[in-house]
Motif scaffolding. Structure first.
Motif, PDB file in Angstrom:
ATOM      1  N   PHE A 198       0.816  -1.209   0.000  1.00 31.14           N
ATOM      2  CA  PHE A 198       0.000   0.000   0.000  1.00 31.14           C
ATOM      3  C   PHE A 198       0.853   1.263   0.000  1.00 31.14           C
ATOM      4  O   PHE A 198       0.655   2.178  -0.816  1.00 31.14           O
ATOM      5  CB  PHE A 198      -0.927  -0.065   1.220  1.00 31.14           C
ATOM      6  CG  PHE A 198      -1.616   1.210   1.596  1.00 31.14           C
ATOM      7  CD1 PHE A 198      -2.346   1.929   0.666  1.00 31.14           C
ATOM      8  CD2 PHE A 198      -1.556   1.679   2.901  1.00 31.14           C
ATOM      9  CE1 PHE A 198      -2.999   3.114   1.030  1.00 31.14           C
ATOM     10  CE2 PHE A 198      -2.210   2.844   3.270  1.00 31.14           C
ATOM     11  CZ  PHE A 198      -2.926   3.560   2.330  1.00 31.14           C
ATOM     12  N   ILE A 199       1.844   1.332   0.890  1.00 26.93           N
ATOM     13  CA  ILE A 199       2.744   2.486   0.938  1.00 26.93           C
ATOM     14  C   ILE A 199       3.861   2.343  -0.082  1.00 26.93           C
ATOM     15  O   ILE A 199       4.201   3.285  -0.802  1.00 26.93           O
ATOM     16  CB  ILE A 199       3.334   2.654   2.355  1.00 26.93           C
ATOM     17  CG1 ILE A 199       2.227   2.950   3.372  1.00 26.93           C
ATOM     18  CG2 ILE A 199       4.388   3.767   2.377  1.00 26.93           C
ATOM     19  CD1 ILE A 199       2.690   2.908   4.822  1.00 26.93           C
ATOM     20  N   GLY A 200       4.440   1.154  -0.175  1.00 28.39           N
ATOM     21  CA  GLY A 200       5.605   0.940  -1.021  1.00 28.39           C
ATOM     22  C   GLY A 200       5.369   1.215  -2.493  1.00 28.39           C
ATOM     23  O   GLY A 200       6.254   1.737  -3.185  1.00 28.39           O
ATOM     24  N   THR A 201       4.183   0.881  -3.004  1.00 27.86           N
ATOM     25  CA  THR A 201       3.889   1.118  -4.425  1.00 27.86           C
ATOM     26  C   THR A 201       3.994   2.596  -4.765  1.00 27.86           C
ATOM     27  O   THR A 201       4.628   2.993  -5.746  1.00 27.86           O
ATOM     28  CB  THR A 201       2.479   0.607  -4.773  1.00 27.86           C
ATOM     29  OG1 THR A 201       2.424  -0.804  -4.555  1.00 27.86           O
ATOM     30  CG2 THR A 201       2.126   0.901  -6.220  1.00 27.86           C
ATOM     31  N   GLN A 202       3.359   3.434  -3.937  1.00 29.43           N
ATOM     32  CA  GLN A 202       3.388   4.873  -4.202  1.00 29.43           C
ATOM     33  C   GLN A 202       4.754   5.480  -3.889  1.00 29.43           C
ATOM     34  O   GLN A 202       5.194   6.412  -4.564  1.00 29.43           O
ATOM     35  CB  GLN A 202       2.287   5.567  -3.400  1.00 29.43           C
ATOM     36  CG  GLN A 202       0.888   5.295  -3.917  1.00 29.43           C
ATOM     37  CD  GLN A 202       0.688   5.809  -5.334  1.00 29.43           C
ATOM     38  OE1 GLN A 202       1.074   6.928  -5.663  1.00 29.43           O
ATOM     39  NE2 GLN A 202       0.079   4.989  -6.180  1.00 29.43           N
ATOM     40  N   LEU A 203       5.435   4.971  -2.873  1.00 29.16           N
ATOM     41  CA  LEU A 203       6.772   5.476  -2.556  1.00 29.16           C
ATOM     42  C   LEU A 203       7.733   5.199  -3.708  1.00 29.16           C
ATOM     43  O   LEU A 203       8.503   6.088  -4.114  1.00 29.16           O
ATOM     44  CB  LEU A 203       7.292   4.831  -1.273  1.00 29.16           C
ATOM     45  CG  LEU A 203       8.728   5.186  -0.887  1.00 29.16           C
ATOM     46  CD1 LEU A 203       8.852   6.671  -0.574  1.00 29.16           C
ATOM     47  CD2 LEU A 203       9.194   4.339   0.301  1.00 29.16           C
ATOM     48  N   ALA A 204       7.713   3.975  -4.239  1.00 32.72           N
ATOM     49  CA  ALA A 204       8.595   3.626  -5.353  1.00 32.72           C
ATOM     50  C   ALA A 204       8.305   4.508  -6.563  1.00 32.72           C
ATOM     51  O   ALA A 204       9.225   4.978  -7.244  1.00 32.72           O
ATOM     52  CB  ALA A 204       8.423   2.150  -5.714  1.00 32.72           C
ATOM     53  N   ALA A 205       7.016   4.752  -6.852  1.00 32.85           N
ATOM     54  CA  ALA A 205       6.642   5.605  -7.982  1.00 32.85           C
ATOM     55  C   ALA A 205       7.116   7.034  -7.757  1.00 32.85           C
ATOM     56  O   ALA A 205       7.641   7.692  -8.669  1.00 32.85           O
ATOM     57  CB  ALA A 205       5.136   5.565  -8.189  1.00 32.85           C
ATOM     58  N   PHE A 206       6.931   7.546  -6.541  1.00 30.26           N
ATOM     59  CA  PHE A 206       7.380   8.904  -6.200  1.00 30.26           C
ATOM     60  C   PHE A 206       8.888   9.055  -6.407  1.00 30.26           C
ATOM     61  O   PHE A 206       9.358  10.030  -7.001  1.00 30.26           O
ATOM     62  CB  PHE A 206       7.005   9.213  -4.752  1.00 30.26           C
ATOM     63  CG  PHE A 206       7.657  10.439  -4.189  1.00 30.26           C
ATOM     64  CD1 PHE A 206       7.116  11.702  -4.401  1.00 30.26           C
ATOM     65  CD2 PHE A 206       8.827  10.341  -3.440  1.00 30.26           C
ATOM     66  CE1 PHE A 206       7.731  12.843  -3.892  1.00 30.26           C
ATOM     67  CE2 PHE A 206       9.446  11.470  -2.924  1.00 30.26           C
ATOM     68  CZ  PHE A 206       8.889  12.726  -3.145  1.00 30.26           C
ATOM     69  N   LEU A 207       9.655   8.101  -5.924  1.00 25.39           N
ATOM     70  CA  LEU A 207      11.106   8.186  -6.037  1.00 25.39           C
ATOM     71  C   LEU A 207      11.551   8.073  -7.492  1.00 25.39           C
ATOM     72  O   LEU A 207      12.455   8.793  -7.933  1.00 25.39           O
ATOM     73  CB  LEU A 207      11.759   7.092  -5.190  1.00 25.39           C
ATOM     74  CG  LEU A 207      11.590   7.242  -3.673  1.00 25.39           C
ATOM     75  CD1 LEU A 207      12.062   5.992  -2.956  1.00 25.39           C
ATOM     76  CD2 LEU A 207      12.325   8.471  -3.152  1.00 25.39           C
ATOM     77  N   SER A 208      10.909   7.194  -8.260  1.00 23.07           N
ATOM     78  CA  SER A 208      11.280   7.024  -9.668  1.00 23.07           C
ATOM     79  C   SER A 208      11.021   8.292 -10.471  1.00 23.07           C
ATOM     80  O   SER A 208      11.854   8.721 -11.272  1.00 23.07           O
ATOM     81  CB  SER A 208      10.507   5.860 -10.289  1.00 23.07           C
ATOM     82  OG  SER A 208      10.872   4.635  -9.701  1.00 23.07           O
ATOM     83  N   THR A 209       9.860   8.910 -10.259  1.00 15.64           N
ATOM     84  CA  THR A 209       9.549  10.123 -11.017  1.00 15.64           C
ATOM     85  C   THR A 209      10.465  11.272 -10.618  1.00 15.64           C
ATOM     86  O   THR A 209      10.637  12.228 -11.380  1.00 15.64           O
ATOM     87  CB  THR A 209       8.086  10.545 -10.817  1.00 15.64           C
ATOM     88  OG1 THR A 209       7.781  10.600  -9.422  1.00 15.64           O
ATOM     89  CG2 THR A 209       7.132   9.591 -11.512  1.00 15.64           C
ATOM     90  N   GLY A 210      11.060  11.187  -9.438  1.00 25.61           N
ATOM     91  CA  GLY A 210      12.005  12.212  -8.997  1.00 25.61           C
ATOM     92  C   GLY A 210      13.416  11.989  -9.503  1.00 25.61           C
ATOM     93  O   GLY A 210      14.316  12.765  -9.175  1.00 25.61           O
ATOM     94  N   GLY A 211      13.626  10.929 -10.292  1.00 27.42           N
ATOM     95  CA  GLY A 211      14.934  10.690 -10.886  1.00 27.42           C
ATOM     96  C   GLY A 211      15.805   9.700 -10.156  1.00 27.42           C
ATOM     97  O   GLY A 211      16.933   9.421 -10.580  1.00 27.42           O
TER      98      GLY A 211
END
Length: 457
Positions: free
Chosen positions: A169-182
């Motif tokens: 639940f948290i990890g999916t959005q965290l991974a996406a957030f970090l990836s889009t940040g480079g």
């Protein structure tokens, strides 16, 4: 043919705005959680010929959307065209334009046609426009919030980050957030990695984790652990503790062995470590509890000791009740409230310490990038609320009555006495002293704000 258009200005150069959309994870960040979208297939990024197949729950029944990307021009535009799905025509052009060297504009322009022609437009045209307004208000708020969080650390290099629990639940959005940040995200999971990926397979129960796979990683974020929401049978009680302690211990020992160790280990924890404390105000200096969940938390945090002794900065993420429509407590409560079955739990005087999912992610990122933060960090909103207040606000946000009431004895019968006492009936009035003193900024600090944002209300 009907049209929808919404523009937004971003305080970043057009190249940065376009890059955010092109990186892996952008779709996950932009998808409204209340629609519970699921990516069934995604190939080719956003360039011409790329394909996305989605399952969307926008309505009583899920629908499948097949989209193809076309007309890609770097830093100017890309377009999604529906090849199969609920619309007769759907063309979404994402347009990008510079304002000056430090700012740019995103123009979302959709041309669509509903099934049944004029009849479809007459019946559902207004609903579709309202839905698009709701969706794009959410999308633009997420995008601007993410860009601001990453801009805060523009002077820091992007990192290689390994994450356990990245599919949760948290990890999916965290991974996406970090990836889009480079940042480069490497997922540590139980399944065999997909061909061509840098993901890592592990098995904590068998103490299987290849140290070579973690060489060169700058940071590790450890979120994996058995769900606390399942009924606490004797077997699950063991799994709750062992999944946290064994996994953390394996990870910490492995990181300590590396020739090039990561700079930081952010390890999951929870405010349950303080126990149920009535009206006491709790911060990171408070004593720990003496019940089962507190014992689990204490052992969980102690398992990081090998990494700390090896010189790795360790942060214990003592997370509160994360509010997100796609999972967690709110994902369970919202449907009950929608059908008028929401109400107070037990006496209603017990304290709840919530945090919006986007602020949870932002706080983890803040701890990742700030080298001066270490040890326990309470990941909660600035103000706790009672269960009665939470119930009233959620009912108001959803425009539903909250006359239902689950007595404490009924909750103990349903969940078991220990689980009920330590979860839904527990009182934890927690303050985020470390985050506050370090200057962290909550996007959604108040309960009503976070619930309206997460539920699209």
């Amino acid at each position: 043919m009907q049209e929808f258009r919404k523009q937004v200005q971003a305080p970043v150069p057009v190249e940065a705005l376009f890059a955010w959309h092109e990186r892996p994870g952008a779709f996950e960040r932009l998808s409204p959680p209340w629609d519970r979208p699921k990516v069934l297939e995604h190939t080719g990024g956003i360039r011409d010929g790329a394909k996305v197949v989605l399952q969307v729950h926008a309505g009583p029944l899920p629908t499948t959307w097949t989209l193809e990307h076309r007309d890609y021009i770097a830093n100017r535009q890309f377009r999604d065209v529906m090849r199969d799905g609920p619309f007769s025509v759907w063309e979404h052009t994402h347009g990008f334009a510079p304002i000056d060297a430090q700012a740019s504009t995103l123009d979302d322009h959709i041309r669509y046609e509903l099934p049944l022609g004029g009849l479809g437009s007459a019946v559902a045209g207004g609903y579709t426009q309202r839905t698009l307004e709701r969706v794009f208000a959410y999308r633009h708020a997420v995008m601007l919030g993410d860009l601001a969080r990453h801009a805060q650390f523009d002077d820091r290099p992007r990192l290689r980050i390994a994450i356990t629990g990245a599919s949760g639940f948290i990890g999916t959005q965290l991974a996406a957030f970090l990836s889009t940040g480079g940042h480069e995200v490497i997922r540590i999971g139980r399944s065999a990695p997909k061909p061509g990926s840098h993901d890592i397979q592990w098995n904590p129960e068998r103490a299987q984790l290849d140290p070579r796979s973690l060489e060169g990683v700058d940071a590790v974020i450890h979120l994996a652990g058995a769900s606390i929401a399942s009924r606490w049978t004797a077997e699950h009680r063991v799994a709750l503790k062992s999944s946290r302690v064994e996994g953390t211990s394996l990870l910490a020992h492995t990181l300590a062995q590396l020739s090039r160790k990561p700079r930081v280990l952010l390890s999951g924890s929870a405010i349950g470590i303080y126990g149920s404390r009535g009206d006491d105000v709790l911060d990171e200096r408070s004593t720990l509890g003496d019940d089962y969940l507190a014992d689990v938390g204490r052992a969980w945090e102690a398992s990081t000791a090998p990494a700390e002794k090896a010189g790795i900065r360790v942060v214990h993420l003592r997370t509160g009740i994360v509010q997100g429509a796609a999972g967690g407590a709110l994902g369970t409560q919202a449907p009950l409230f929608r059908y008028g079955a929401g109400g107070t739990l037990g006496p209603g005087t017990q304290w709840v310490s919530p945090i919006a999912l986007d602020d949870e992610i932002g706080a983890i990122h803040f701890c990742l990038m700030r080298d001066d933060i270490r040890g326990p960090v309470n990941i909660v909103a600035p103000t706790a609320v009672t269960n009665a207040e939470f119930t009233k606000v959620l009912g108001d946000v959803m425009s539903r009555p909250t006359i239902a009431h689950a007595p404490a004895f009924a909750l103990r019968l349903l969940l078991g006495e220990e689980m009920a006492n330590l979860t839904v009936l527990a009182s934890q009035r927690v303050e985020p002293r470390v985050l506050r003193d370090a200057g962290f900024v909550w996007r959604l600090p108040q309960l009503e704000q976070m619930l309206r944002f997460e539920l699209g209300e």
